[in-house]
Design a protein around this motif. Sequence first.
Motif, short mmCIF file in Angstrom:
data_model
loop_
_atom_site.label_atom_id
_atom_site.label_comp_id
_atom_site.label_asym_id
_atom_site.label_seq_id
_atom_site.Cartn_x
_atom_site.Cartn_y
_atom_site.Cartn_z
N SER A 163 0.82 -1.20 0.00
CA SER A 163 0.00 0.00 0.00
C SER A 163 0.87 1.26 0.00
O SER A 163 1.81 1.39 0.79
N THR A 164 0.53 2.20 -0.87
CA THR A 164 1.26 3.48 -0.91
C THR A 164 1.13 4.22 0.40
O THR A 164 2.10 4.80 0.92
N LYS A 165 -0.07 4.20 0.98
CA LYS A 165 -0.28 4.88 2.25
C LYS A 165 0.57 4.27 3.36
O LYS A 165 1.14 4.98 4.19
N LEU A 166 0.68 2.94 3.34
CA LEU A 166 1.47 2.28 4.38
C LEU A 166 2.96 2.55 4.16
O LEU A 166 3.72 2.65 5.12
N ARG A 167 3.39 2.68 2.91
CA ARG A 167 4.78 3.03 2.65
C ARG A 167 5.11 4.39 3.24
O ARG A 167 6.18 4.58 3.81
N ASP A 168 4.18 5.32 3.12
CA ASP A 168 4.40 6.65 3.70
C ASP A 168 4.52 6.56 5.22
O ASP A 168 5.36 7.24 5.84
N ILE A 169 3.72 5.71 5.83
CA ILE A 169 3.75 5.53 7.28
C ILE A 169 5.07 4.91 7.71
O ILE A 169 5.71 5.35 8.68
N TYR A 172 7.85 7.32 7.51
CA TYR A 172 7.78 8.24 8.65
C TYR A 172 8.42 7.60 9.88
O TYR A 172 9.18 8.24 10.62
N PHE A 190 -1.88 10.32 10.12
CA PHE A 190 -2.17 9.88 8.75
C PHE A 190 -3.66 9.68 8.50
O PHE A 190 -4.06 9.04 7.53
N HIS A 191 -4.48 10.22 9.44
CA HIS A 191 -5.94 10.27 9.25
C HIS A 191 -6.57 8.89 9.10
O HIS A 191 -7.40 8.64 8.22
N PHE A 192 -6.16 7.99 9.98
CA PHE A 192 -6.77 6.67 10.07
C PHE A 192 -7.41 6.51 11.45
O PHE A 192 -6.94 7.11 12.43
N LEU A 197 -6.11 1.29 10.79
CA LEU A 197 -4.66 1.20 10.61
C LEU A 197 -4.14 -0.16 11.07
O LEU A 197 -3.25 -0.74 10.44
#
Length: 270
Positions: A163-169, A172, A190-192, A197
């Motif tokens: 997941s792209t979102k999880l890569r960002d997390i 971080y 990250f607005h979850f 999450l």
Amino acid sequence: MTNTYVNKYYMTEVDVKPESIYCHHAVMGEEFIETHEHVKGQFLYTEGGMVFLKTDEKSYFLPARHYIWIPAGVKHSIHPSSPEVIMRNLYFPKFDTDNSFFNHVGIYPVNDLLMELIMYTNRWNGHILPEDQINFTVAKSFKLLLPELSHSNLSLSLPYPKSTKLRDIVNYLEEHISESVSFKDLANRFHFSERTLARLFQKDLGMSFIQYYTILRMLAALKFLLDEKMSVQQVASKVGYSSLPTFSNTFFKIVGVRPSEYVKNKQSII
């Protein structure tokens, strides 16, 4: 060591004689070794620094006083901390005596007996054929002993997020490794929702947030212990632990030794 040599050796030479056990001890000589695979299974032990090994699914960290087993057919690249790292490789064909141990990538501590066997193999280079009955028997016995000497497959690996979102997390977390990031704060940032999450970590990575985060911090700690002249207390702080006993206990659970003992072992073989 030239690129031509690296390509020739890693892509062809190991498997030229299918029945042989192939032995190779050498200074790495390169910043990295590109993605490749072997028909034979690979035993890899390194000296003089740390090594990251990447497959299609995971990134593995090979610390001092440990070896990694790479099954036949697993594509991987090798990334040493410096070209001066020494590799000790043994490549084995499949034997009728092989069990499930050899079907999975694993990182295991090297005890004194296995260290003696590794040093014994230093006298070999290239193909060891069945006709060379003495050396072939000894080398084959080396493989047969691995499951008996390797009981603790260490969790020194992390999967890649899809997941792209999880890569960002994850990025971080890596960038803020010196902080103790709470799951609640991470979800808010990250607005979850925490539940969403948590499900994302489990579904994408096959592990919980705390499992991933703990291993990530311990891998960073291993790097600091190897690369930097830091005390164990400083390393604990560097990866977000305010309590030295908590850091030491967590390190022991993941790596198999206390950080102070790991530093001693590292200094004795690097």
